[in-house]
Design a protein around this motif. Structure first.
Motif, PDB file in Angstrom:
ATOM      1  N   TYR A 150       0.857  -1.202   0.000  1.00  9.32           N
ATOM      2  CA  TYR A 150       0.000   0.000   0.000  1.00  9.32           C
ATOM      3  C   TYR A 150       0.882   1.238   0.000  1.00  9.32           C
ATOM      4  O   TYR A 150       0.648   2.203  -0.724  1.00  9.32           O
ATOM      5  N   GLU A 154       1.142   4.266  -2.669  1.00  9.25           N
ATOM      6  CA  GLU A 154       0.863   5.656  -2.283  1.00  9.25           C
ATOM      7  C   GLU A 154       2.044   6.562  -2.650  1.00  9.25           C
ATOM      8  O   GLU A 154       1.858   7.668  -3.148  1.00  9.25           O
ATOM      9  N   ASN A 166      -4.390   7.657  -2.383  1.00  8.93           N
ATOM     10  CA  ASN A 166      -4.739   6.232  -2.284  1.00  8.93           C
ATOM     11  C   ASN A 166      -5.457   5.716  -3.531  1.00  8.93           C
ATOM     12  O   ASN A 166      -6.029   4.638  -3.519  1.00  8.93           O
ATOM     13  N   SER A 169      -3.631   2.457  -4.217  1.00  6.84           N
ATOM     14  CA  SER A 169      -3.560   1.507  -3.095  1.00  6.84           C
ATOM     15  C   SER A 169      -4.938   1.014  -2.671  1.00  6.84           C
ATOM     16  O   SER A 169      -5.083  -0.127  -2.237  1.00  6.84           O
TER      17      SER A 169
END
Ligand SMILES: C=C1C[C@]23C[C@@]1(O)CC[C@H]2[C@@]12CC[C@H](O)[C@@](C)(C(=O)O1)[C@H]2[C@@H]3C(=O)O
Ligand SMILES: O=C(O)CCC(=O)C(=O)O
Ligand SMILES: [Fe+2]
Length: 348
Positions: A150, A154, A166, A169
């Motif tokens: 993630y 990002e 985001n 992600s």
């Protein structure tokens, strides 16, 4: 996996490669995730190679070691025990056959959905008295690797200056994300010594269909990536770092600015290779198309919109080396150009 006589090797593919010393990837981009410049380094590596090595991460080394020990325990079981976790549908244990369309390699593997509820009973049953130890090793490892993935996506969004940060992600963070996890074992193949200058394919060349793949292996070499000039280079193993691959879906989301990287694995004569790969994919119903902020004019949009389910369905109808994105390009290339598999693979 049964050890085969040389005559039995003839069902596998061998390739001629350069001398190992001349094709080591010495310029591999190494990214320190805590470096304040990491976002621009990630963008550069994804544009130039679709691949990089990640260091200074927070995934505990003991999580990697425990999962590797569980993988070794599984692959050391008798063939008949391992077969109880197969055949792969696509999840479960597989040996030599990769996917449903005739690809073979010098490999055995366990393919799992990252959602433990999906289809892992037959695998857990093989661990008899200690299924919870295997399950907990997988879960601890995947939880940490996901967090890292993630963060990488990002940072990539920051580096691309797209918002919200985001936007990428969230696709793999979604609780319905269709992500999977693979444990691969490439047994040593001593018979290879007699095939001077030729190498046995462990996992044939391909790009990963998902958004991002995160690989960790033991210290055995074998992984190669294909550079833009179509040369194959070997990636020196590093058991405490991760190797990240741009997948086809991320290529589409970035409208081709990031490119999915062709890679493959060659078997070793002496050493066993164990690898563990997390494939971060979007939810099945998610629409995949170039992000509007990365397309300045409509006519610059390179791909048609599709759902992840459509792409996955078409991937499972293809062979490993096929160019899967071709049919989703707006200006469909000619058949000849679509066949990226220009290496000369021959049976022994
Ligand atoms: C030959 C195949 C195996 C594969 C599904 C496919 O039909 C084409 C893509 C292959 C691949 C490559 C990356 C991952 O290892 C994988 C799990 C994936 O999502 O796509 C495999 C598939 C597989 O082994 O089932
Ligand atoms: O096992 C490896 O090192 C890479 C395997 C791979 O590319 C895959 O499973 O998609
Ligand atoms: Fe792969």
């Amino acid at each position: 996996m049964v050890v085969l006589s040389q005559s039995a090797l003839e069902h596998f593919s061998v390739i001629k490669t350069y001398k190992p010393s001349s094709c080591v990837f010495s310029e591999i981009p190494v990214i320190d995730i805590k470096n304040p410049e990491a976002k621009s380094h990630i963008v550069k590596a994804c544009e130039e190679y679709g691949f990089f090595k990640l260091i200074n991460h927070d995934v505990p080394l003991e999580f990697m070691a425990s999962l590797e020990a569980q993988a070794v325990k599984f692959f050391n079981l008798s063939q008949s025990e391992k077969d109880k976790a197969g055949p792969p549908d696509p999840y479960g244990y597989g040996s030599k056959r990769i996917g449903p369309n005739g690809d073979v390699g010098w490999i055995e593997y366990l393919l799992l959905n990252t959602n433990p509820e999906i289809n892992c009973q037959k695998t857990l049953a093989v661990f008899k008295d200690s299924p919870q130890i295997f399950r907990s090793a997988v879960e601890k490892y995947i939880t940490e690797v996901k967090k890292m993935a993630y963060e990488v996506l990002e940072l990539a969004a920051d580096g691309l200056r797209i918002e919200p940060r985001n936007v990428l992600s969230k696709l793999i963070r979604d609780e319905k994300s269709d992500s999977c996890f693979r444990l691969n074992h490439y047994p040593p193949c001593p018979e290879l010594q007699t095939l001077s200058g030729r190498n046995l394919i462990g996992f044939g060349e391909h790009t990963d269909p998902q958004i991002i793949s995160v690989l960790r292996s033991n210290n055995t070499s074998g992984l190669q990536i294909c550079l833009r000039d179509d040369t194959w280079v070997s990636v020196p193993p590093d058991h405490s770092s991760f190797f990240l691959f741009v997948g086809d879906a991320l290529q589409v989301l970035t409208n081709g600015r990031f490119q999915s990287v062709k890679h493959r694995v060659l078997a070793d004569t002496m050493k066993s290779r164990i690898s563990m790969i997390y494939f971060g994919g979007p939810p099945l119903n998610e629409k995949i198309a170039p992000l509007p902020s990365l397309v300045s004019k409509e006519e610059d949009c390179l791909y048609k919109e599709f759902t992840w389910c459509e792409y996955k369905y078409s991937a499972y109808k293809s062979k490993l080396a096929d160019f899967r994105l071709g049919q989703f390009e707006k200006n469909v290339r000619s058949n000849q150009n679509q066949n990226q598999n220009q290496n000369h693979i021959s049976p022994i």
